[in-house]
Design a protein around this motif. Structure first.
Motif, PDB file in Angstrom:
ATOM      1  N   GLY A 147       0.787  -1.275  -0.063  1.00 35.47           N
ATOM      2  CA  GLY A 147      -0.146  -0.095   0.073  1.00 35.47           C
ATOM      3  C   GLY A 147       1.024   1.281   0.060  1.00 35.47           C
ATOM      4  N   ALA A 148       0.259   2.442   0.365  1.00 35.47           N
ATOM      5  CA  ALA A 148       0.731   3.734   0.464  1.00 35.47           C
ATOM      6  C   ALA A 148       2.253   3.637   1.171  1.00 35.47           C
ATOM      7  N   ARG A 184       0.425   4.843  -5.068  1.00 33.94           N
ATOM      8  CA  ARG A 184       1.149   5.918  -5.345  1.00 33.94           C
ATOM      9  C   ARG A 184       0.270   7.249  -5.298  1.00 33.94           C
ATOM     10  N   GLN A 185      -1.127   6.876  -5.469  1.00 26.98           N
ATOM     11  CA  GLN A 185      -2.114   8.043  -5.622  1.00 26.98           C
ATOM     12  C   GLN A 185      -2.200   8.464  -4.113  1.00 26.98           C
ATOM     13  N   ALA A 186      -2.516   7.396  -3.259  1.00 24.73           N
ATOM     14  CA  ALA A 186      -2.900   7.521  -1.806  1.00 24.73           C
ATOM     15  C   ALA A 186      -1.531   8.217  -1.171  1.00 24.73           C
ATOM     16  N   ALA A 187      -0.428   7.837  -1.575  1.00 27.30           N
ATOM     17  CA  ALA A 187       0.918   8.233  -0.988  1.00 27.30           C
ATOM     18  C   ALA A 187       1.177   9.735  -1.315  1.00 27.30           C
ATOM     19  N   GLY A 188       0.570  10.299  -2.455  1.00 30.67           N
ATOM     20  CA  GLY A 188       1.047  11.626  -2.679  1.00 30.67           C
ATOM     21  C   GLY A 188       1.829  12.125  -3.900  1.00 30.67           C
ATOM     22  N   THR A 200      -9.023  12.265  -7.250  1.00 29.93           N
ATOM     23  CA  THR A 200      -7.997  12.689  -6.407  1.00 29.93           C
ATOM     24  C   THR A 200      -8.314  11.892  -4.905  1.00 29.93           C
ATOM     25  N   TYR A 201      -7.325  11.742  -4.250  1.00 29.94           N
ATOM     26  CA  TYR A 201      -7.220  10.872  -3.005  1.00 29.94           C
ATOM     27  C   TYR A 201      -7.864  11.850  -2.002  1.00 29.94           C
ATOM     28  N   GLU A 202      -8.592  11.199  -1.123  1.00 30.57           N
ATOM     29  CA  GLU A 202      -9.308  11.882  -0.083  1.00 30.57           C
ATOM     30  C   GLU A 202      -8.904  11.298   1.170  1.00 30.57           C
ATOM     31  N   ALA A 203      -8.714  10.055   1.474  1.00 30.73           N
ATOM     32  CA  ALA A 203      -8.650   9.428   2.852  1.00 30.73           C
ATOM     33  C   ALA A 203      -8.227   7.955   2.736  1.00 30.73           C
ATOM     34  N   GLY A 247      -2.526  -5.342   7.264  1.00 31.72           N
ATOM     35  CA  GLY A 247      -2.232  -5.702   6.051  1.00 31.72           C
ATOM     36  C   GLY A 247      -3.419  -5.500   5.222  1.00 31.72           C
ATOM     37  N   SER A 248      -4.562  -4.733   5.352  1.00 29.16           N
ATOM     38  CA  SER A 248      -5.496  -4.304   4.597  1.00 29.16           C
ATOM     39  C   SER A 248      -5.532  -2.826   4.275  1.00 29.16           C
ATOM     40  N   HIS A 249      -5.825  -2.699   2.955  1.00 29.78           N
ATOM     41  CA  HIS A 249      -5.581  -1.137   2.514  1.00 29.78           C
ATOM     42  C   HIS A 249      -6.692  -0.629   1.733  1.00 29.78           C
ATOM     43  N   VAL A 250      -7.371   0.159   2.090  1.00 26.46           N
ATOM     44  CA  VAL A 250      -8.768   0.745   1.620  1.00 26.46           C
ATOM     45  C   VAL A 250      -8.340   2.396   1.581  1.00 26.46           C
ATOM     46  N   TYR A 251      -8.720   2.824   0.365  1.00 25.54           N
ATOM     47  CA  TYR A 251      -8.690   4.380  -0.049  1.00 25.54           C
ATOM     48  C   TYR A 251      -9.684   4.786  -0.634  1.00 25.54           C
ATOM     49  N   ARG A 252     -10.362   6.080  -0.110  1.00 28.77           N
ATOM     50  CA  ARG A 252     -11.445   6.720  -0.743  1.00 28.77           C
ATOM     51  C   ARG A 252     -10.736   8.018  -1.727  1.00 28.77           C
ATOM     52  N   PHE A 253     -11.438   7.970  -2.854  1.00 27.37           N
ATOM     53  CA  PHE A 253     -10.867   8.856  -3.812  1.00 27.37           C
ATOM     54  C   PHE A 253     -12.348   9.522  -4.281  1.00 27.37           C
ATOM     55  N   LYS A 254     -12.070  10.812  -4.871  1.00 23.86           N
ATOM     56  CA  LYS A 254     -13.410  11.299  -5.542  1.00 23.86           C
ATOM     57  C   LYS A 254     -13.006  11.986  -6.854  1.00 23.86           C
TER      58      LYS A 254
END
Length: 855
Positions: free
Chosen positions: A662-663, A715-719, A767-770, A778-785
């Protein structure tokens, strides 16, 4: 510390500890040679006492533990979360000319996709450390005796044994054994000689199994093209023509498996001047450096070479054969022509290839192996040795070799008179597929073909330009069109480097417009790398072969080159990167008066005002370092780099293969760069302008493709502000490892292709939000808009079991898609189910824009 640095003391421990316990067995001559080491995990008090250790050279520690095997025993369990390493604690005391056989009793659970074995020794006599090439073990889910053998030559040298795992799951090990032999112990192969190995050696099945590459632009049009081959057809016989004055190649599209101790005969029918046509056998590698060359001498239109495949003088083996690619190379001033090639494993009663069928996939897409969901795909089957009216089964299998469609076909006549058949389909789901043919009667040899089905692009999307690629070894516009189809809008290019644009002192600087216009026509905007020093302008010592890497003598010459290129590009190029990997490929002028970092910053400082004057909206990128290169950046910041660039870049190769973490795989280096920028009260966006790894051809590339897709999300989530995949051009021959991440050999799409398209259709303008779940387990969940306002979640899990749930109340009627864009089951209500593969959670009203039916 690397285990090899401890070998003198460890070797004494090995010899002392093993001598008493093994003396009786050695004296009795145990089967498999002189026993050196043996370990049984059963009864070990802790994981540290098993004979194996973790030593990752700075990477996250490998998790190991003792587990019951279910049959009263114990095993050492290695957790694989993306990647893991395991070393045999004691070095192998390898002696000159001796062979060492290592047996490991193990098995795999979960989604472990690769096991690799490496031997590495010490520096001897000032020479670099000895190292044998990686070999691979198969993935076995039942207890299996894994075996590898290695011959030491030319010097005595204790060596470290390393196991490397990739994927998400566990590897369990319950015993091991090391023996010293006088020679390789290869099992007697009961299979008779296989006879002819090339199913399409006379080109009767057109271009499905051969690739012709011309060395000069336009050479491929020297004769009519049939099925991708440069051919001349007469009397029903196709032949391949090599134009005069070129350095052209003809490569078989499948691996040949050569068995040690067997005799092989290659026969070529055609005509060529003496010494101008070479038969090569290529081992997989970074380049064709391991080619066995055989000069073809024609007499009465036939040239033949014979050889026996000998065991290697040193190195590691896991089986009694190895894979190679066959290639004909033309390197002469005269024309050459080939009408047939035979490659036989000789011996009595060798069977012939009597019945052959080949699949040719064709679509409207630029490379012919990619189609948009719902568009037609033509499957043309050519046959030899089959009768009209015979029934065939056409099988379409997905990336996991599971059949998704079986169709029946009756052999008839194609439009060109060949026997075979043709089908057109328009209802295949998104994904990657291989298409093959099976007979309903006598045995049939099949030449398969590959296909990728993509979600359709949405012309209303305002793509962010986050994802780009490298197509640096081809000027073929078809590749650029494919990049645009995948949603890429950016290319990072070396085309306009200074040595290429102005090779001689005082010479005119070439215009970049012709090549630039090709990119623009395909809808791609390149990031231009301003890099390199021509020999005439270099501060390198006279005659240095590395002149292009030295600081230029005059910044005025450098500025003239920058001005000419940027003026010609105008507003059509918005991103310029100064130099490529200056921490490795830039040298300050000899004499030590200027540091490397100062020399680099001077180049950026002199280019920056020129670029901004001509195109004020352009982004000037500094850095482009190989790896995060903290020391290089810190010194460059002190020299003023942050004042004369708009963004920073580095090449995240080290993190690219660990994206399943993940990030967090990318965050430490990004945070470090941000911290160093804060010292100077500067905050520049950071891009990953080059990173990659090799994704295997076919279904074997599933793990790598999934890591690539997860890496885009991470990469999106990391910035990162953007990333460029390295690389997207096709392989030179089967098995060629050239960091291919989009196209394999013969322009066949890798499994990554539909995954890249799916990422683009869902997150290409988001765009990444949170981060919406604790990533520690070991679980990776990201919210985008998305720019259309819709929320989207993306995630996966490497936990064991590989399932995690995350309560969501921000998605109305969520639908779950896999990494290919196929709807998959998810738990009911607000809980999202994860597994080891990338999942997208989208609102149901987004389905029509993806070309999928509403649910």
């Amino acid at each position: 510390m690397h285990p090899s640095s401890l070998w003198p003391s460890l070797l004494l421990i090995v010899l002392a500890g093993c001598a008493a316990a093994l003396a009786a067995e050695q004296a009795a001559g145990p089967p498999g040679g002189k026993l050196l080491m043996r370990g049984n995990v059963t009864g070990a008090a802790s994981a540290d006492a098993t004979g194996w250790a973790d030593n990752n050279g700075g990477r996250p520690s490998t998790l190991t533990a003792l587990r019951p095997t279910g049959d009263g025993g114990t095993c050492l369990e290695v957790t694989v979360d993306g990647a893991a390493d395991l070393y045999l604690k004691d070095l192998l005391p390898m002696r000159k000319g001796k062979v060492y056989r290592i047996e490991v009793d193990g098995r795999v659970e979960g989604q472990v996709e690769q096991i690799k074995v490496e031997f590495r020794g010490n520096r001897v006599g000032g020479m670099p450390p000895q190292k044998f090439s990686w070999v691979s073990w198969p993935i076995e889910r039942e207890w299996t005796r894994y075996v590898v053998q290695a011959r030491q030559n030319p010097k005595d040298n204790p060596m470290c044994l390393r196991l490397h795992f990739q994927g998400a799951g566990v590897f369990q090990l319950r015993s091991y054994r090391v023996a010293e032999l006088d020679a390789f112990d290869l099992p007697v192969d009961p299979v008779p000689p296989r006879g002819e190995l090339l199913p399409n050696g006379d080109f009767a099945l057109a271009g499905t199994d051969w690739v012709f590459r011309a060395s000069r632009p336009g050479a491929a049009e020297a004769a009519p093209a049939v099925g991708g081959l440069v051919t001349a057809v007469g009397g029903g016989q196709a032949s391949v023509g090599f134009p005069a004055g070129g350095n052209d190649t003809l490569t078989c599209g499948r691996d040949l498996r050569l068995r040690f101790g067997q005799r092989y005969v290659a026969t070529v029918h055609g005509q060529a001047a003496a010494g101008e046509l070479i038969l090569q056998l290529l081992r997989p590698g970074m380049a064709a450096v391991n080619a066995q060359n055989h000069e073809l001498v024609f007499a009465d239109g036939v040239a033949s070479v014979a050889f026996e495949q000998a065991l290697p003088a040193s190195g590691a083996l896991v089986e009694a054969e190895y894979r190679c690619a066959l290639r004909l190379r033309h390197k002469g001033d005269s024309e050459a022509r080939v009408s047939a090639i035979s490659f036989r494993e000789d011996g009595p009663a060798a069977p012939e290839l009597e019945r052959v069928a080949a699949v040719e996939v064709s679509t409207a897409a630029p490379t012919g192996h990619v189609a948009v969901l719902g568009s037609p795909v033509t499957l043309r089957i050519r046959t030899r040795g089959l009768s009209e009216g015979e029934w065939l089964n056409l099988r379409i299998c997905n990336e996991r070799a599971a059949p998704v469609r079986t169709l029946e076909l009756v052999v008839g006549r194609l439009a060109d008179g060949a026997t075979g058949g043709e089908l057109t389909l328009a209802d295949l789901p998104p994904g990657w597929f291989t298409v093959s043919v099976a007979g309903t009667g006598k045995p049939l040899t099949c030449v398969s073909d590959d296909l990728a089905i993509l979600l359709p692009p949405d012309p209303r999307m305002q793509r962010s330009g986050f994802l780009g690629a490298h197509f640096g070894r081809s000027s073929d516009p078809a590749y650029y069109a494919l990049a645009a189809l995948l949603g890429m809008r950016e290319l990072r290019i070396w085309d306009f480097n200074w040595p290429a644009m102005q090779p001689s002192a005082g010479g005119a600087i070439a215009s970049p417009r012709p090549q630039l216009d090709l990119y623009l026509k395909a809808g791609l905007r390149p990031m231009v790398i301003l890099t390199g020093t021509p020999a005439w302008a270099s501060t390198a010592p006279d005659g240095s072969p590395m002149a292009t890497t030295y600081q230029p003598k005059s910044l005025a010459d450098w500025e003239a080159y920058v001005r000419a290129v940027v003026t010609a590009c105008g507003t059509d190029v918005s991103w310029y990167e100064i130099w490529n990997e200056p921490n490795l490929s830039l040298k300050a002028a000899p004499g030590g008066k200027t540091s490397l970092e100062t020399a680099y910053t001077d180049l950026v400082r002199s280019a920056y005002p020129i670029i901004k004057t001509i195109n004020p909206a352009a982004t000037v990128v500094g850095g482009a370092t190989a790896g995060p290169a903290g020391g290089f950046f810190v010194s460059s910041f002190k020299a003023g780099l942050l004042e004369v660039c708009d963004a920073l870049s580095y090449h995240a190769y080290g993190e690219a293969g660990k994206a399943s973490q993940g990030a967090a795989a990318f965050q430490p280096n990004l945070d470090y760069l941000r911290k160093q920028q804060a010292v100077y009260k500067q905050a520049k966006p950071v891009i990953d302008s080059e990173s990659g790894y090799n994704i295997a051809d076919g279904g074997d590339g599933l793990l790598g493709a999934m890591t690539l897709a997860q890496g885009l999300v991470a990469r999106q989530a990391a910035g990162f502000a953007r990333t460029y995949v390295y690389n997207a051009y096709t392989r030179e021959f089967p098995g060629h490892t050239n960091f291919a991440m989009v196209l394999g050999f013969n322009e066949r799409p890798l499994v990554s292709v539909p995954m890249i398209a799916t990422w683009d259709r869902i997150l290409g303008d988001a765009t990444y939000e949170a981060t919406v779940i604790d990533e520690t387990p070991g679980s990776h969940v990201y919210r985008f808009k998305r720019r259309d306002g819709r929320p989207v979640f993306a995630g996966w899990s490497t936990a064991k079991p590989p399932v995690a749930t995350c309560a969501q109340d921000q998605l109305a009627q969520p639908v779950c898609l896999d990494a290919f864009g196929r709807p998959v089951a998810m738990t009911s209500g607000p809980a999202l189910a994860l597994d080891g593969g990338l999942r997208y959670y989208i609102p149901a009203d987004l389905l029509p824009t993806l070309g999928l039916p509403e649910r």
